[in-house]
Design a protein around this motif. Sequence first.
Motif, PDB file in Angstrom:
ATOM      1  N   ILE A 155      12.451  -4.851  -1.896  1.00 11.83           N
ATOM      2  CA  ILE A 155      11.288  -4.975  -2.797  1.00 11.83           C
ATOM      3  C   ILE A 155      10.968  -3.596  -3.359  1.00 11.83           C
ATOM      4  O   ILE A 155      11.320  -2.572  -2.768  1.00 11.83           O
ATOM      5  N   SER A 156      10.244  -3.616  -4.469  1.00 13.72           N
ATOM      6  CA  SER A 156      10.011  -2.351  -5.170  1.00 13.72           C
ATOM      7  C   SER A 156       8.996  -1.508  -4.417  1.00 13.72           C
ATOM      8  O   SER A 156       8.214  -2.009  -3.627  1.00 13.72           O
ATOM      9  N   GLU A 157       8.998  -0.221  -4.716  1.00 16.20           N
ATOM     10  CA  GLU A 157       8.084   0.710  -4.049  1.00 16.20           C
ATOM     11  C   GLU A 157       6.627   0.309  -4.265  1.00 16.20           C
ATOM     12  O   GLU A 157       5.815   0.427  -3.388  1.00 16.20           O
ATOM     13  N   SER A 158       6.360  -0.143  -5.504  1.00 16.42           N
ATOM     14  CA  SER A 158       4.950  -0.341  -5.843  1.00 16.42           C
ATOM     15  C   SER A 158       4.414  -1.678  -5.338  1.00 16.42           C
ATOM     16  O   SER A 158       3.244  -1.981  -5.521  1.00 16.42           O
ATOM     17  N   ALA A 159       5.284  -2.480  -4.730  1.00 22.54           N
ATOM     18  CA  ALA A 159       4.833  -3.821  -4.319  1.00 22.54           C
ATOM     19  C   ALA A 159       3.706  -3.750  -3.309  1.00 22.54           C
ATOM     20  O   ALA A 159       2.917  -4.678  -3.183  1.00 22.54           O
ATOM     21  N   TRP A 194      -1.052   7.491   1.358  1.00 21.65           N
ATOM     22  CA  TRP A 194      -0.954   6.078   1.757  1.00 21.65           C
ATOM     23  C   TRP A 194      -1.052   5.217   0.512  1.00 21.65           C
ATOM     24  O   TRP A 194      -1.571   5.644  -0.522  1.00 21.65           O
ATOM     25  N   GLN A 195      -0.597   3.979   0.642  1.00 22.86           N
ATOM     26  CA  GLN A 195      -0.795   3.046  -0.451  1.00 22.86           C
ATOM     27  C   GLN A 195      -2.293   2.792  -0.575  1.00 22.86           C
ATOM     28  O   GLN A 195      -2.982   2.673   0.433  1.00 22.86           O
ATOM     29  N   ASN A 255      -6.890  -7.005 -10.307  1.00 25.35           N
ATOM     30  CA  ASN A 255      -5.492  -6.865 -10.732  1.00 25.35           C
ATOM     31  C   ASN A 255      -4.882  -5.580 -10.215  1.00 25.35           C
ATOM     32  O   ASN A 255      -3.974  -5.033 -10.808  1.00 25.35           O
ATOM     33  N   GLN A 256      -5.399  -5.105  -9.113  1.00 30.19           N
ATOM     34  CA  GLN A 256      -4.913  -3.837  -8.574  1.00 30.19           C
ATOM     35  C   GLN A 256      -3.474  -3.973  -8.088  1.00 30.19           C
ATOM     36  O   GLN A 256      -3.059  -5.047  -7.678  1.00 30.19           O
ATOM     37  N   ALA A 257      -2.723  -2.866  -8.133  1.00 29.94           N
ATOM     38  CA  ALA A 257      -1.315  -2.933  -7.707  1.00 29.94           C
ATOM     39  C   ALA A 257      -1.241  -3.251  -6.225  1.00 29.94           C
ATOM     40  O   ALA A 257      -2.077  -2.820  -5.452  1.00 29.94           O
TER      41      ALA A 257
END
Length: 2028
Positions: A605-609, A726-727, A791-793
């Motif tokens: 999965i992508s980094e931003s997921a 951190w995310q 709608n935040q990442a």
Amino acid sequence: MMALTVHLKSVANLRGKGDRVAKVTFRGLSFYSRVAANCEEVAHFNEIFRWPIASRLDGSEMLEIQVYNYSKVFSNRSVGNFCMVLQKVAEEGHLELTETLIDDNNTSINTSVTIEIRYQSIDGTEGTWSNGEHLDVPDDRDGMFTFETDSLLSGQSQRSGASTKRSLQGSIPTFRKSGKGVFASMKLGKIRSSKDDHKKDEPAVLDMEDLDKKAIRLAGMLEPDTISLASVTAVTTNISNKRSKPDIKMEPSSGRPVDYQISITIIEARQLIGLNMDPVVCVEIGDDKKYTSMKESTNCPYYNEYFVFDFHVPPDVMFDKIIKLSVIHSKNLLRSGTLVGTFKMDVGTVYHQPEHQFYHKWAILSDPVDITAGCKGYLKCDVAVVGKGDNIKTPHKANETDEDDIEGNLLLPEGIPAERQWARFYVKVYRAEGLPKMNTSIMANVKKAFIGENRDLVDPYVQVHFSGQKGKTSVQKSSYEPIWNEQIVFTELFPPLCKRMKVQIRDSDKVNDVAIGTHFIDLRKISNDGDKGFLPTLGPAWANMYGSTRQYTLMDEHQDLNDGLGEGVSFRARLLLSVAVEILDTTSPEILSSTEVQVDSVSNISESATGKMEEFFLFGAFLEATMIDRKIGDKPITFEITIGNYGNQIDGTSKPSSLRKKKKDGENNEEDSELIQNSSEDEADEEGDMDSVSCTPLMKPVITDRNYFHLPYFEKKPCVYIKSWWQDQRRRLYNSNMMDKIADKLEEGINDVQEIIKTEKAFPERRLRGVLEELSIGCSRFVNLANKDLNQAGRTKLDRERLKSCMREMENMGQQAKQMRTQVKKNTVKDRLKLVQNFLQRLRFLADEPQHSIPDVFVWMMSNNKRIAYARIPSKDILYSLVDEETGRDCGKVKAVFLKLPGKKGFGPAGWTVQAKLELYLWLGLNKQRKDFLSGLPNGFDEIKVAKTTPYLHSAPPVSLVYEMKQVFQLRAHMYQARSLFAADSSGLSDPFARVFFSTHSQVTEVLSETLCPTWDQLLVFDDVELFGEASELRDDPPIIVVEIYDQDTVGKAEFIGRTFAKPTIKMCDEHYGPPRFPPQLEYFQIYRGNCTAGELLAAFELLQIGQGGTADLPPLEGPTDTEHGPIIAVPLGIRPVLSRYRIEVLFWGLRDLKRVNLAQVDRPRVDIECAGRGVQSVLIQNYKKNPNFSTLVKWFEVDLPENELLHPPLNIRVVDCRAFGRYTLVGSHAVTCLRRFLYCAPDNTSSNWGSAAKLMNGYMVLTNGGSQHGFSPSVSSRTFSHSTGDIIVNMDSMEPAVRKMDTCVKLDATSDAVVKVDMIEDESEKEKKKKKKKKKGAVDEEDETDESVLDWWSKYFASIETMKEALRAQEAALAEAEEREDLEIAAEAADIKSDDLVWKGSRLKERNKEKRNAKDKKKVHAVDGIEKRMVKPKVDEMMVYNKELENEYGQFEDWLHTFNLYRGKAGDNDEHALDDDRIVGRFKGSLCMYKLPLSEEITRDVGFDPNMGMFQSIPHNDPINVLVRVYVVRATDLHPADINGKADPYVVIKLGKSEVKDKENYISKQLNPVFGKSFDIEATFPMESMLTVSVYDWDLVGTDDLIGETKIDLENRFYSKYRATCGISSTYSLHGYNVWRDPLKPSQILAKLCKEGKIDSPQYGPGGKVKVANRIFVGPTEIEDENGLKKQTEEHLALTVLNHWEDIPRVGCRLVPEHVETRPLLNPDKPGIEQGRIEMWVDMFPMDMPAPGPAIDISPRKPKRYELRVIIWNTDEVILEDDDYFTGEKSSDIFVRGWLKGQQEDRQDTDVHYHSLTGEGNFNWRFVFPFDYLMAEEKIVISKKESMFSWDETEYKIPARLTLQVWDADHFSADDFLGAIELDLNRFPRGAKTSKQCSIDLIRNEQELPSISIFKQKRVKGWWPFVARDENDEMELTGKVEAELHLVTAEEAEKSPVGLGRNEPDPLEKPNRPDTSFMWFLGPLKSIRYFLWNNYRWLILKVLGVILLILMLGLFLYSIPGYLVKKMLGV
């Protein structure tokens, strides 16, 4: 951030004088100002209100200001209001004005308001609003409220904490508050003042008049002596907002092993799929397996086998264990058998059921190998899980009616659908990071030296456990950051009955794999089962794992932490995973039908997921480090703060520096990169970036006192700060924080309400309404705030769904709270409080966020480079947000943090000690939002930064703070007393002293020896206490005081008893020392020892500022008054309680069961009573063995006690043994903590007459107002007969007590004639007539009248049990109805609230209601059925069957004689004093009575008042008395198995004093539910022998017998009780038969005796069956029948009627013990607290000086009656044809019928074979004969047989009477084929059809609806019944019909007319007329040719023969033609 600010300055031109309050409203959110007290013309408010707003200010919006006259008692009266449109403000941003108000009639009045309004738009500069991100709102009960005005209006940014001059300084009082609550419900922690109680319940209305009163809250109360029991801890008494509440409970509770017992009864299975099986049930829990016996050839086996599993494990481990029930077909020694189906659920599911059990429920079996198969059958079982101290109420076990309603009784928790579907659970494991080393680095270094490769020292893989299965990923060799991208797939029924999924990262190792970290996923938190719910879903999200510290050691002592047991002490790793569930469509063909675990790979999965990477900033300041344990006090200490691996200097994982460069380039790389740059100085220099400082400088501790040290942090406070990446998933934590704050507020409110109820103060309902109001506001506020950033990442599906469901729940909860608020009345407070507690649990559940984001923060204390102690702080608690509600509860606040030892070291005593106490300030937030991170610190400091020339210096955080402001205080600790302390010495007492800690100071009280309730009465003065910060802030926010209580030991160090916290009341030097705040009031503080309470402390604390004048200005201290004890200052007069004179009378009865002291027996004991320094001693018992009673019964003493009952000190009872030479030894002691129950209150004479009339027929009926069905005419009373005023008539027909149906008429007229007429259903004689009529009509009365001679005691027992069950059912139905009514009410109210959109109700609620209703209806139906059945039941006299101990029903029989347990020895620390029983060394019997002096004379003037006996008049003498004790033991149930075979061989042993009766020879073989049915007579002498022990032992052939369990009964209390528990009073009086009167005294004698004792006139028997006792007139029958049927007159029935209603007699009446059976739990001392079974019994006692009682009633078990069942199989029809003929291919069957009685398969019988049936017809005329033993009452067959060859003796089984008939197809060479079967329950089976045609499968399908018959009543039945079997689709199909005749005869009849088996003599049956085709072919080959070949193929044969002849002739012709030709040619 946009905001609107309103500065409310003043209101002028007011009329009159009074308290004023203002309310400012904007956009629907209202704020209240503080109360301006006693103002005349002008009210100066001077307050600022601020609304952060999300949308621009619209010019048309309104601001409203309302001004009220404030009242504490009544509602506030409006003065006027002012509205303005904000158009100008929107344009210009600033406006000042003074405007007049208008009143309610919209006319202008003189009063004017002055305000200033500012609007800051989004483009306004943010710098000026340094405090601006906080939304400040006054608190509802927080007195006055002013704003934190530093720089709020001063227009300058405040960088350092030094206080700027305030723009509003003059008008703002020093008493300030930095309010960080959006509304009241978000504020945490306060003490309530008593004023609360009188105010209205609007939450936001303030309850204080002026500033001074603000402090009352700290002091507690206004009235002297009113104590607020500080809820949980006094620290909740926080006013301000700069400090957080500390956590008081220290010890980690999880992780400690506990005892559990799981008992499972496998009753029977039904509808098992398969033909002719031999099923066995396997019960498996974890790794333990147990099997039932095998039942042969049946699809519905009956087992009734009981299994017990014992465990000693931590709760988490227990609840995750899986209970697996499997049914296996034909398992034996050689083969493992084939699995039919299984059922799985986890133990937690059972434990969380009501009563921790499922009782008589059906488990649905499914096949794990083939999920398309559907249900494989049903298994009926009981499952119960008992922890220590849990009491399971088992429903009564007598003759169970079969619950055949399988669908309605499924083994599933409520709310789970019966039809569960198969589903796939996908656990996707992507990658992990931050793993610790799991190998030593020696080998690695060697490798590196040789090969040059640097390897990561860990080989991780992930293992997932779910529902008893586990799957694992591949192993990634040598990687701290492994990437798997694999998914593990489980197939399981949905919803699963397993709550948690366990995900573990493990390190693969050649020797053994170990866990690195464990994470549990709770499926309830990641799904929602409502209509708008969602399936379990999670992530992709990072899961943080915590466990032991990261440095690698070969033997990790905290390895358990890595397995998920206990609280992790360090960050271990984080794992990226996701969970999804897919419901399977089992009909689709391509589905995999197995449930094996599969592992597949998935895409990356992508980094931003998982969200956008952000830089976070964590700041911490250590303001104080005290209470450092002395063991580590000698070495320098440093504190380290870590978040994830950031900040970890010792054992974080180091990274190559390339990563660091990447970080700089701003790449969103989330690896735990180089964590600490400045771990080496030069490295940091090269970088030039101030990265992190995570440790405080090393510092050597300074000694505080003999136990603790502190660090000298005085004015210089060290700071740490860490940057981490951190995310950004803050939104999750924000929502969680909002809910937590609402929950905290709610919890505090609940504590307040409970406190008000507990201390019996006024108006708890008002406080509860306020709490509900706060809750509803909080909920609506949550809904407004949570709905943003959607709608935040990185938002996962779970985030979205959870938000929706939380918002729904919160909205719903808000609505319910709002509506419940209207229902809170004085009488419903407690019920409503329970519902509010449910809200609290719900909130806490919702607030727990299942998807982690930022890891928790750990604070470690390190010494000598070793980690010593830690504290774990959830990151959400310190997370910052611009919106105040979203901020963590401890963010930017000073919190007292207690460090504890890691892992198991922290269990037990080590866990209670404090390793260190820190005053810690923490702030965590985005780096870009960090400008305010210092704003919460106490003001008055300068920042010290790192002296480095770096470009970033201006923004660098400080490394330490230096305080310039210092205040000096004197602390006075008024230590008055403690009570109920923990017993720390072997004597059972303690020598307690208290140690008080404040800041770096500590002092101790004196040691008081040998007491658990010390009254120190001591004032401790701490001089020159220095505190840093501003004076005004300290006034709001003092540090907490810690009080530790110790037990002084002569040798060794003092032992810790417990700890509590308190907050002092503060007086600044410019304040007056006087009411209402001073002097402070004493308060109770709860003392905790670990998680258990260990007593209460009564104390008060005041902190007085020392001004310029020094201590001379402080209120004076009285000098040491107590010269004996040296310089000890007593608690001053204003603080100590006000005393009154009380007299305490003590009744000394006797001592019992005293154990030895120091190996010597107690011989001459004495009892000393002491209370508040005064006391009295009993007389000496001269010879304890001969007579343990006291010769002088009553003594008294006078004592001064506080007027406030809550402050009463405990009363101590001590028993000493007087030895020779004047020595005294303490035997044991008891502290009576609550004297209130012994307070004497004078009887109220006025109400005595009518007083108990309303209780009439107590328990049988309720007198409803207007409940009488027909108008009650006044003439009734005169018609009955004339009677004096106040008489009550009770008309009873005692012949009909079994069915208590009554009309109730109550009339109270002017003359107060009270008439209660109770009519029974019908007159007996009328009934008789009706019956006769019925008989005449010739109707068959199937229910034969019960013959008197058949009835025995057991008939009565079973009838009583039925009645008990019905009562329970009726109760359930009533409850269900009430619930339903409430549901409807609530729904109706809700509809009023929100008629337009009933969204909140959601169809989910409707569904729930529907389910509930179904369940309720079922219950109701059951109850109704029960009642109907009752009406038919034959009339049998009944008794009471209690399903608990008798003493529980009658208040332990302590009506006047109380039993006090004497304790000696140290108290056990094992969970909540579970071991207290071991400390009991004896019992003191006596009583207390206390009353205020002087006492009114009325009492002493009473007739016959004996002054020597004081209040204890009319008490029997306590001389020894001889008694005959008769113990009846009925039966035992659910015994714990004692033998290896899972059974026991129980027998009864009875001990009383020295006599012991063993019934060993009558043991009952292999039974866990034995029926003993015995009575035992023992003679005893009270008081020497008064404790009866009834034990059940297990008989063993070899070795000693084991105790299964025992129960103890105190006979003495029963004997002397006024409830008359010597011999139960039966409901009717008869001279003979099964119901014979047992008592030697007749009812009339008992009544006369009771009247004499109660000093009332003896009963007057009148004509017409009436008796008058004390103004009550009772009516009843007057005739009795003797054995010969002769009737004679008697008064006994009348007397008995009075006795059965004795509770209605005024003044002396009470409920007398009826004839009864009690059920007592059996306990085993080796397994304390866990029931080992139950025993049903009762005890009769007869004094030997009275006439002797009759012989004991015979309760011996009923002997089964011998019967013979003769079954004649006449014919079969339409049997399916199985075989094909070899020759003809025709279908045929060789039919035979097999039959047996259930449980006797080995005695099965077969008919002969009807061969070759072509039509399915079979003719047999064959007789089966089944002899059996039958128990009529229980409807069970009794079988005795040896279990195996090796069994010593036979085992008895009781089995339902069921006849099984099967039809088979006989085969010679292969196994016979099973065709069909029918099972008939001989008690209720459908009547057979008259002919074969009428016989259909409906006879079985609709069995419930068809009328049923019983062979035991009919005796003979003939008819046709269907045979059925199940086809492939599991549908029932008809496979044949059988014509049979059933004939039941008794053994005697069978002997008289014997019959033969089959068709044999005697009474042979004729041979069946079978067709000629029915024979066996190889016995008659010619016959078979004739019948089969000739009949079928005769033409074919003839044709074939013809053809053969032709061929032969042709052959001959061809053969002979050449010869003829030759002959012809040659012419021979």
